[in-house]
Design an enzyme around this catalytic site. Structure first.
Site, PDB file in Angstrom:
ATOM      1  CD  GLU A   1     -13.262   5.017   4.150  1.00  0.00           C
ATOM      2  OE1 GLU A   1     -13.945   5.945   4.557  1.00  0.00           O
ATOM      3  OE2 GLU A   1     -13.651   3.823   4.215  1.00  0.00           O
TER       4      GLU A   1
ATOM      5  CB  VAL B   1      -0.964   0.005   1.210  1.00  0.00           C
ATOM      6  CG1 VAL B   1      -1.885   1.218   1.146  1.00  0.00           C
ATOM      7  CG2 VAL B   1      -1.794  -1.284   1.252  1.00  0.00           C
TER       8      VAL B   1
ATOM      9  CE  LYS C   1      -6.258  -4.760   7.907  1.00  0.00           C
ATOM     10  NZ  LYS C   1      -6.361  -4.859   6.475  1.00  0.00           N
TER      11      LYS C   1
ATOM     12  N   GLY D   1     -10.997  -1.814   2.242  1.00  0.00           N
ATOM     13  CA  GLY D   1     -10.135  -1.201   1.228  1.00  0.00           C
ATOM     14  C   GLY D   1     -10.694   0.083   0.643  1.00  0.00           C
TER      15      GLY D   1
ATOM     16  CE  LYS E   1     -10.161  -5.432   6.603  1.00  0.00           C
ATOM     17  NZ  LYS E   1      -9.911  -6.391   5.519  1.00  0.00           N
TER      18      LYS E   1
ATOM     19  CD  GLU F   1      -3.654  -7.562   6.765  1.00  0.00           C
ATOM     20  OE1 GLU F   1      -2.929  -6.837   7.444  1.00  0.00           O
ATOM     21  OE2 GLU F   1      -4.343  -7.130   5.823  1.00  0.00           O
TER      22      GLU F   1
ATOM     23  CG  ASP G   1      -7.971  -8.328   7.848  1.00  0.00           C
ATOM     24  OD1 ASP G   1      -7.137  -7.443   8.085  1.00  0.00           O
ATOM     25  OD2 ASP G   1      -8.858  -8.213   6.974  1.00  0.00           O
TER      26      ASP G   1
HETATM   27  N1  LIG Z   1      -2.631  -4.893   1.317  1.00  0.00           N
HETATM   28  C1  LIG Z   1      -3.914  -4.579   1.393  1.00  0.00           C
HETATM   29  O1  LIG Z   1      -4.715  -4.921   0.516  1.00  0.00           O
HETATM   30  C2  LIG Z   1      -4.415  -3.763   2.519  1.00  0.00           C
HETATM   31  C3  LIG Z   1      -3.640  -3.444   3.605  1.00  0.00           C
HETATM   32  N2  LIG Z   1      -4.156  -2.698   4.628  1.00  0.00           N
HETATM   33  C4  LIG Z   1      -3.322  -2.346   5.766  1.00  0.00           C
HETATM   34  O2  LIG Z   1      -2.308  -1.470   5.350  1.00  0.00           O
HETATM   35  C5  LIG Z   1      -1.143  -1.693   6.122  1.00  0.00           C
HETATM   36  C6  LIG Z   1       0.016  -2.021   5.189  1.00  0.00           C
HETATM   37  O3  LIG Z   1      -0.325  -3.161   4.452  1.00  0.00           O
HETATM   38  P1  LIG Z   1       0.601  -3.698   3.262  1.00  0.00           P
HETATM   39  O4  LIG Z   1       1.154  -2.553   2.513  1.00  0.00           O
HETATM   40  O5  LIG Z   1      -0.195  -4.695   2.546  1.00  0.00           O
HETATM   41  O6  LIG Z   1       1.734  -4.419   4.084  1.00  0.00           O
HETATM   42  P2  LIG Z   1       3.198  -4.830   3.598  1.00  0.00           P
HETATM   43  O7  LIG Z   1       3.626  -5.934   4.474  1.00  0.00           O
HETATM   44  O8  LIG Z   1       3.218  -5.012   2.123  1.00  0.00           O
HETATM   45  O9  LIG Z   1       4.025  -3.503   3.923  1.00  0.00           O
HETATM   46  C7  LIG Z   1       4.433  -3.122   5.203  1.00  0.00           C
HETATM   47  C8  LIG Z   1       5.830  -2.581   5.079  1.00  0.00           C
HETATM   48  O10 LIG Z   1       6.230  -2.026   6.317  1.00  0.00           O
HETATM   49  C9  LIG Z   1       7.581  -2.378   6.518  1.00  0.00           C
HETATM   50  N3  LIG Z   1       7.897  -2.288   7.946  1.00  0.00           N
HETATM   51  C10 LIG Z   1       7.634  -3.173   8.911  1.00  0.00           C
HETATM   52  N4  LIG Z   1       8.102  -2.725  10.082  1.00  0.00           N
HETATM   53  C11 LIG Z   1       8.660  -1.542   9.849  1.00  0.00           C
HETATM   54  C12 LIG Z   1       9.321  -0.595  10.659  1.00  0.00           C
HETATM   55  N5  LIG Z   1       9.504  -0.793  11.951  1.00  0.00           N
HETATM   56  N6  LIG Z   1       9.774   0.542  10.082  1.00  0.00           N
HETATM   57  C13 LIG Z   1       9.602   0.752   8.770  1.00  0.00           C
HETATM   58  N7  LIG Z   1       8.994  -0.100   7.940  1.00  0.00           N
HETATM   59  C14 LIG Z   1       8.527  -1.249   8.483  1.00  0.00           C
HETATM   60  C15 LIG Z   1       7.715  -3.779   5.957  1.00  0.00           C
HETATM   61  O11 LIG Z   1       9.051  -4.065   5.676  1.00  0.00           O
HETATM   62  C16 LIG Z   1       6.839  -3.688   4.727  1.00  0.00           C
HETATM   63  O12 LIG Z   1       7.570  -3.271   3.599  1.00  0.00           O
HETATM   64  C17 LIG Z   1      -1.487  -2.821   7.104  1.00  0.00           C
HETATM   65  O13 LIG Z   1      -1.925  -2.240   8.304  1.00  0.00           O
HETATM   66  C18 LIG Z   1      -2.624  -3.530   6.409  1.00  0.00           C
HETATM   67  O14 LIG Z   1      -3.475  -4.187   7.306  1.00  0.00           O
HETATM   68  C19 LIG Z   1      -5.438  -2.215   4.611  1.00  0.00           C
HETATM   69  C20 LIG Z   1      -6.260  -2.495   3.570  1.00  0.00           C
HETATM   70  C21 LIG Z   1      -5.837  -3.315   2.452  1.00  0.00           C
HETATM   71  N1  LIG Z   2      -5.679  -8.676   4.082  1.00  0.00           N
HETATM   72  C1  LIG Z   2      -6.775  -7.780   3.921  1.00  0.00           C
HETATM   73  C2  LIG Z   2      -6.315  -6.533   3.253  1.00  0.00           C
HETATM   74  C3  LIG Z   2      -7.297  -5.463   3.343  1.00  0.00           C
HETATM   75  O1  LIG Z   2      -7.759  -5.060   4.395  1.00  0.00           O
HETATM   76  C4  LIG Z   2      -7.843  -8.443   3.069  1.00  0.00           C
HETATM   77  O2  LIG Z   2      -7.561  -9.471   2.468  1.00  0.00           O
HETATM   78  O3  LIG Z   2      -8.953  -7.927   3.033  1.00  0.00           O
HETATM   79 NA    NA Z   3     -12.591   1.713   3.239  1.00  0.00          NA
END
Ligand SMILES: NC(=O)C1=CN([C@@H]2O[C@H](COP(=O)(O)OP(=O)(O)OC[C@H]3O[C@@H](n4cnc5c(N)ncnc54)[C@H](O)[C@@H]3O)[C@@H](O)[C@H]2O)C=CC1
Ligand SMILES: N[C@@H](CC=O)C(=O)O
Ligand code: NA
Length: 442
Positions: free
Chosen positions: A137, A24, A113, A142, A213, A198, A209
């Site tokens: 949001e 993201v 979340k 999403g 939500k 996740e 998860d």
């Molecule tokens: N991927 C999705 O479809 C969605 C994700 N989210 C939420 O968004 C957030 C991010 O999700 P993603 O991007 O999918 O996760 P991701 O795992 O792809 O990215 C997280 C990043 O944060 C980095 N990270 C971890 N600890 C760290 C630290 N101490 N300092 C700096 N960087 C650090 C990781 O190395 C990784 O690159 C989560 O809270 C997730 O639940 C929400 C809705 C949808």
């Molecule tokens: N892992 C979550 C990402 C969005 O919140 C999902 O699959 O819905």
């Molecule tokens: Na939303």
């Protein structure tokens, strides 16, 4: 005469720090850079990303993330910007960084979340103390603007229930199993590859998860504090291809649902709320049955508005970035023009009811004596527990003397449905309770 609005570029400038450059975060940085002028026009301020906190500055990454912005000093990013976007995920260090950002006077935007369901009140309080905004949001469904809808659009109404598919990964897995006959493992691997899951997909598969939500949804819908521990959770780990085939045979799809409802355990009892996540049969003609892939859908029932339906991409980098950036624009606009995000609203403080109070329908498969009087004996058990039967189907003959009967009930509290199932187990004509599934969606 009405004068045209000025299109003069904004003279304000705000700095933005991004914590985490994963699925993201990368898309948020890309869009903030590519569409900088549009964001300036919409928010009233030029938004400049000054730092992107990552774990490893040397790791290969998408060219959309400028290398010169990378740092492993997440605290500096959290405390040195007007707007802080947290996209690390998990509880720590995300919580500490967000609290530090508020203390430093930043507005915070997150999609986390898990953190909100565990520490929402603390984060809201920190935002209020700082006089800044707390936006999330992206944390629910999403790209679908369901947090805005519940927090702001429904402020003039009384929500009675929210029913939805709010986890993209599990919907993708169940859909791939249902439509392509994929195994659970292969479908999960594809969901991870596509950036839906996740970091630890256990949270998706075990329903946690979706439960986080559901807690957020219920808090907003019912103006009551609801945390993860208040949600009854069952995931999809145990679902097999056979379960999906049986769902089809019943004219249904199997979906992982999040449900938050106002209910009374019994007539005349005080109103409370029930919040739960579990797989359920959804009739194929119900709108939730045709939600495919990583799409999400949320049905909101409210006293005056009636039924509202929200549908869209529930996971993935760009769709989630869309939700994050809507919050960025709102928070930036407040810093330029004044105003603030809604504060925590918990005035209703409704009691959270146990799992037995939830109102649902059961589909019960029974192996029975195929003999006169069996149906009457089973019907008697349902009547004893004040559970009304919706349909009965003799779905398979096992032998000349035994058959499988599938019974679907009308809605009733889980406590009464469970008591009826126990009664059926003790009924002489019932040889085995083969399966019990919840049925949702009228
Ligand atoms: N991927 C999705 O479809 C969605 C994700 N989210 C939420 O968004 C957030 C991010 O999700 P993603 O991007 O999918 O996760 P991701 O795992 O792809 O990215 C997280 C990043 O944060 C980095 N990270 C971890 N600890 C760290 C630290 N101490 N300092 C700096 N960087 C650090 C990781 O190395 C990784 O690159 C989560 O809270 C997730 O639940 C929400 C809705 C949808
Ligand atoms: N892992 C979550 C990402 C969005 O919140 C999902 O699959 O819905
Ligand atoms: Na939303």
């Amino acid at each position: 005469m009405v004068q045209p609005q000025s299109s003069a570029p904004s003279s304000r400038a705000l700095t933005v720090g991004v914590l985490g450059a994963g699925t993201v975060g990368t898309q948020v940085i890309r869009l903030l850079t590519e569409q900088a002028e549009e964001f300036a026009a919409r928010s009233g301020a030029l938004l400049t990303v000054t730092g992107v906190a990552v774990r490893d500055v040397e790791a290969p990454r998408d060219p959309a993330v400028p290398r010169e912005l990378l740092t492993d000093d997440a605290t500096a990013v959290a405390t040195g910007n007007d707007l802080v976007i947290e996209l690390i995920g998990g509880i720590e260090p995300a919580r500490t960084l967000i609290l530090a950002a508020f203390k430093a006077g930043a507005s915070v935007i997150t999609g986390n979340k898990a953190l909100i369901a565990a520490h929402g009140p603390e984060l809201y309080a920190a935002a209020a103390a700082a006089g800044t905004d707390f936006y999330y949001e992206a944390a629910v469904a999403g790209a679908i603007p369901v947090v805005y809808a519940l927090r702001e659009s429904m402020a003039g109404d009384r929500v009675t229930s929210v029913l939805g598919i709010v986890n993209g990964t599990t919907n993708y897995i169940l859909d791939e199993m249902s439509t392509k006959g994929l195994s659970f493992e292969r479908a999960l691997a594809a969901a991870q590859e596509l950036g839906y899951a996740e970091a630890d997909p256990t949270a998706d598969v075990e329903g946690l998860d979706a439960a986080a939500k559901a807690a957020i949804i219920a808090s907003l819908a019912f103006h009551t504090r609801v945390g993860l521990d208040d949600v009854t959770v069952e995931g999809i780990r145990e679902i097999t291809s056979q379960d999906i085939r049986e769902a089809h045979a019943s004219g249904c799809e199997l979906k992982l649902l999040a449900i938050a409802q106002r209910c009374r355990p019994e007539a005349g009892a005080a109103e409370g709320i029930s919040v739960r996540v579990h797989p359920a049969l959804v009739p194929t003609d119900h709108p939730l049955a045709s939600v495919h892939g990583a799409f999400n859908a949320v049905l909101v029932e409210a006293e005056s508005a009636g039924r509202l339906m929200f549908y869209g991409q529930g996971a993935g980098g760009a769709p989630t970035a869309s939700a994050v950036l809507s919050d960025v624009v709102a928070a930036a606009a407040h810093r330029v023009h004044g105003g603030q995000a809604p504060r925590e609203s918990t005035y209703a403080a409704l009691p959270i009811l146990g799992p037995g109070a939830a109102v649902t329908r059961y589909q019960i498969q029974l192996l029975v004596d195929d003999a006169p009087g069996s149906l009457a004996a089973m019907a008697g058990v349902f009547a004893d527990h004040a559970v009304s039967i919706n349909s009965v189907r003799q779905s398979a003959y096992v032998s000349q003397e035994q058959a499988v009967v599938t019974i679907v009930t009308h809605p009733a509290p889980v406590s009464r449905l469970d008591a009826a199932v126990e009664g059926l187990g003790a009924c002489e004509r019932v040889l085995e309770v083969v399966s019990i599934r919840r049925v949702e969606g009228e």
